[in-house]
Design a protein around this motif. Structure first.
Motif, PDB file in Angstrom:
ATOM      1  N   THR A   1       0.825  -1.222   0.000  1.00  0.00           N
ATOM      2  CA  THR A   1       0.000   0.000   0.000  1.00  0.00           C
ATOM      3  C   THR A   1       0.853   1.264   0.000  1.00  0.00           C
ATOM      4  N   GLU A   2       2.149   1.106   0.299  1.00  0.00           N
ATOM      5  CA  GLU A   2       3.033   2.276   0.335  1.00  0.00           C
ATOM      6  C   GLU A   2       3.782   2.471  -0.973  1.00  0.00           C
ATOM      7  N   LEU A   3       3.602   1.535  -1.897  1.00  0.00           N
ATOM      8  CA  LEU A   3       4.401   1.560  -3.122  1.00  0.00           C
ATOM      9  C   LEU A   3       4.149   2.797  -3.981  1.00  0.00           C
ATOM     10  N   GLU A   4       2.907   3.284  -3.926  1.00  0.00           N
ATOM     11  CA  GLU A   4       2.582   4.421  -4.791  1.00  0.00           C
ATOM     12  C   GLU A   4       3.460   5.627  -4.471  1.00  0.00           C
ATOM     13  N   GLU A   5       3.801   5.783  -3.186  1.00  0.00           N
ATOM     14  CA  GLU A   5       4.605   6.934  -2.767  1.00  0.00           C
ATOM     15  C   GLU A   5       6.085   6.589  -2.662  1.00  0.00           C
ATOM     16  N   TYR A   6       6.416   5.304  -2.848  1.00  0.00           N
ATOM     17  CA  TYR A   6       7.800   4.881  -2.633  1.00  0.00           C
ATOM     18  C   TYR A   6       8.646   5.297  -3.821  1.00  0.00           C
ATOM     19  N   PRO A   7       9.874   5.762  -3.588  1.00  0.00           N
ATOM     20  CA  PRO A   7      10.699   6.234  -4.706  1.00  0.00           C
ATOM     21  C   PRO A   7      11.335   5.103  -5.514  1.00  0.00           C
ATOM     22  N   ILE A   8      10.549   4.480  -6.354  1.00  0.00           N
ATOM     23  CA  ILE A   8      11.091   3.536  -7.341  1.00  0.00           C
ATOM     24  C   ILE A   8      10.840   4.138  -8.713  1.00  0.00           C
ATOM     25  N   TYR A   9      11.663   3.768  -9.668  1.00  0.00           N
ATOM     26  CA  TYR A   9      11.637   4.446 -10.955  1.00  0.00           C
ATOM     27  C   TYR A   9      11.428   3.470 -12.085  1.00  0.00           C
ATOM     28  N   ARG A  10      10.775   3.966 -13.116  1.00  0.00           N
ATOM     29  CA  ARG A  10      10.336   3.096 -14.201  1.00  0.00           C
ATOM     30  C   ARG A  10      11.487   2.549 -15.053  1.00  0.00           C
ATOM     31  N   ASN A  11      12.693   3.123 -14.882  1.00  0.00           N
ATOM     32  CA  ASN A  11      13.811   2.609 -15.662  1.00  0.00           C
ATOM     33  C   ASN A  11      14.674   1.633 -14.840  1.00  0.00           C
ATOM     34  N   GLU A  12      14.160   1.233 -13.678  1.00  0.00           N
ATOM     35  CA  GLU A  12      14.925   0.323 -12.817  1.00  0.00           C
ATOM     36  C   GLU A  12      14.425  -1.112 -12.959  1.00  0.00           C
TER      37      GLU A  12
END
Lengths: 215, 199
Positions: free
Chosen positions: A96-107
């Motif tokens: 549920t925290e993933l939406e705000e978690y700093p992960i990036y689409r190029n990773e």
């Protein structure tokens, strides 16, 4: 047909104008609150067939031991991850925290959870949000323990099999595990899981600007 | 997000029946006030002399569509919780044809027949009786019709998904279609009146 009074015509015209304005404004709106996700079923089917949607535990183990930085490993188990064993380099985050978690689409993002279904659900959510590098750890934590930490190796091996066994043994030892020698029927030695690494430092600092994605 | 009210637990099953009753009262009232308790007015649209049914129904569609869209955009309504009936294309096309034929012959659609009964119209009573027999007969024959009824199941489909365009574009498209329809309907009515006057 009886003619309607003139004022009804004025009301009709004004209602028509209001509808037109609201219809035009609707071009800029999203009534789903951003909740609509889109997936390409052919893309997903192709990945399911080729296995591009998963990462083998041995492959992940090699990345960790080689010190690679081109991936993010996410542990989705919540509190269980903080108190129990965690795969080295794993970041603990709730789905549920993933939406705000700093992960990036190029990773390259590798996921594991309490069970395969939970990891697969989060994988689908990430793929639907455009995280094409998302993948599931094949077999989850159990497979990690069986194939990386405590791999069962043949007693006698030659050639390529011996090299593979040696590699598996080295990987296990580097990650705090121990290879088990012997075929089916041999007893597993009593080996404790390695101590969990200290809790990771919170990745998101309040107020910190998000890094731009892509090039 | 606080609607749909029933889905968010604002009231339970018992109160939902009362809510449905009140909505039904309003629906019947406005149908009757629009003159839709009269078979002559209802069938007039098929002879192109009075397209009130088309205009009223399309107005209702546009009003509801804009309401749902903007309430969803404001975050007051969760669109994913609104029930949308599934689509079975072949059976629904055939059913629509049967409904249309029955509408022209009988002078009512199911809802307006109830309005006619409420106003004491005998033809409405007969129509509703026939409707009830038809529903009963369909239920009895369902086993043999099931394979056709359930053929071509498309699940729940909505225009933005089918057309692969954003919601907003569909909304604007429907509004423009409705306005063009209203203008066209008025033109058809005037033409029909001239033709009736001239013949």
């Amino acid at each position: 047909m009886a003619r309607l009074p003139r004022w009804t015509r004025r009301v009709e015209v004004r209602l028509g104008v209001v509808a037109l304005v609201l219809g035009a404004l609707a071009l800029f709106g999203d009534p789903t609150g951003g909740g609509a996700l889109h997936v390409d079923p052919r893309d997903l089917a192709r990945e399911a067939e080729t296995g591009a949607d998963r990462v083998a535990p041995q492959e992940l183990a090699a990345w960790i031991v080689e010190g690679r930085s081109g991936y993010r490993l996410l542990d989705l188990r919540g509190d269980a991850a903080l108190t129990g064993y965690r795969i080295p380099t794993a970041e603990v985050v709730r789905p549920t925290e993933l939406e705000e978690y700093p992960i990036y689409r190029n990773e390259r993002i590798v996921l594991y959870a309490a069970d395969d279904l939970a990891a697969a659900e989060v994988w689908l959510l990430l793929r639907a949000r455009g995280y094409r590098g998302a993948a599931v750890l094949d077999g989850g934590l159990e497979a990690w323990k069986e194939r990386v930490l405590f791999p069962r190796l043949p007693e006698e091996a030659t050639g390529a099999a011996a090299l593979a066994a040696q590699r598996a043994r080295l990987l296990a030892e580097a990650l705090g595990g121990q290879a088990i020698t012997g075929g089916a029927g041999s007893e597993d030695p009593t080996v404790a899981l390695p101590e969990p690494p200290p809790p990771p430092v919170a990745a998101a600092v309040p107020g910190k600007r998000k890094r731009k994605e892509g090039c | 997000m606080s609607a749909p009210l029933f889905k968010y637990g604002l009231f339970g099953d018992e109160v939902s029946l009362i809510v449905a009753f009140l909505i039904g009262l309003g629906f019947g009232f406005f149908l009757e006030r629009a003159g839709f308790g009269s078979a002559r007015k209802l069938t007039a649209q098929f002879y192109l002399s009075d397209l009130a049914v088309f205009k009223v129904m399309f107005s209702a569609i546009v009003t509801a569509m804009l309401g749902v869209f903007y309430l969803g955009w404001l975050g007051w309504l969760d669109l994913s919780l609104i029930y949308v009936g599934p689509t079975w294309l072949p059976s629904q096309i055939v059913g629509g044809l049967i409904l249309g034929i029955g509408f022209v012959i009988g002078g009512y659609c199911p809802g307006t027949s109830v309005v006619a009964v409420a106003t004491g119209a005998l033809d409405g009573v007969v129509f509703l009786f026939g409707l009830t027999l038809g529903i009963f007969g369909f239920g009895e024959a369902y086993d043999s019709l099931a394979s056709f009824v359930q053929a071509g199941s498309m699940g729940t489909v909505i225009l933005p998904e089918v057309l692969r365009v954003p919601y907003g574009q569909v909304v604007l498209g429907v509004v423009l279609l409705a306005l063009a329809g209203f203008v066209g309907a008025e033109a058809v009515e005037r033409w029909s009146a001239r033709r009736a006057g001239g013949s």
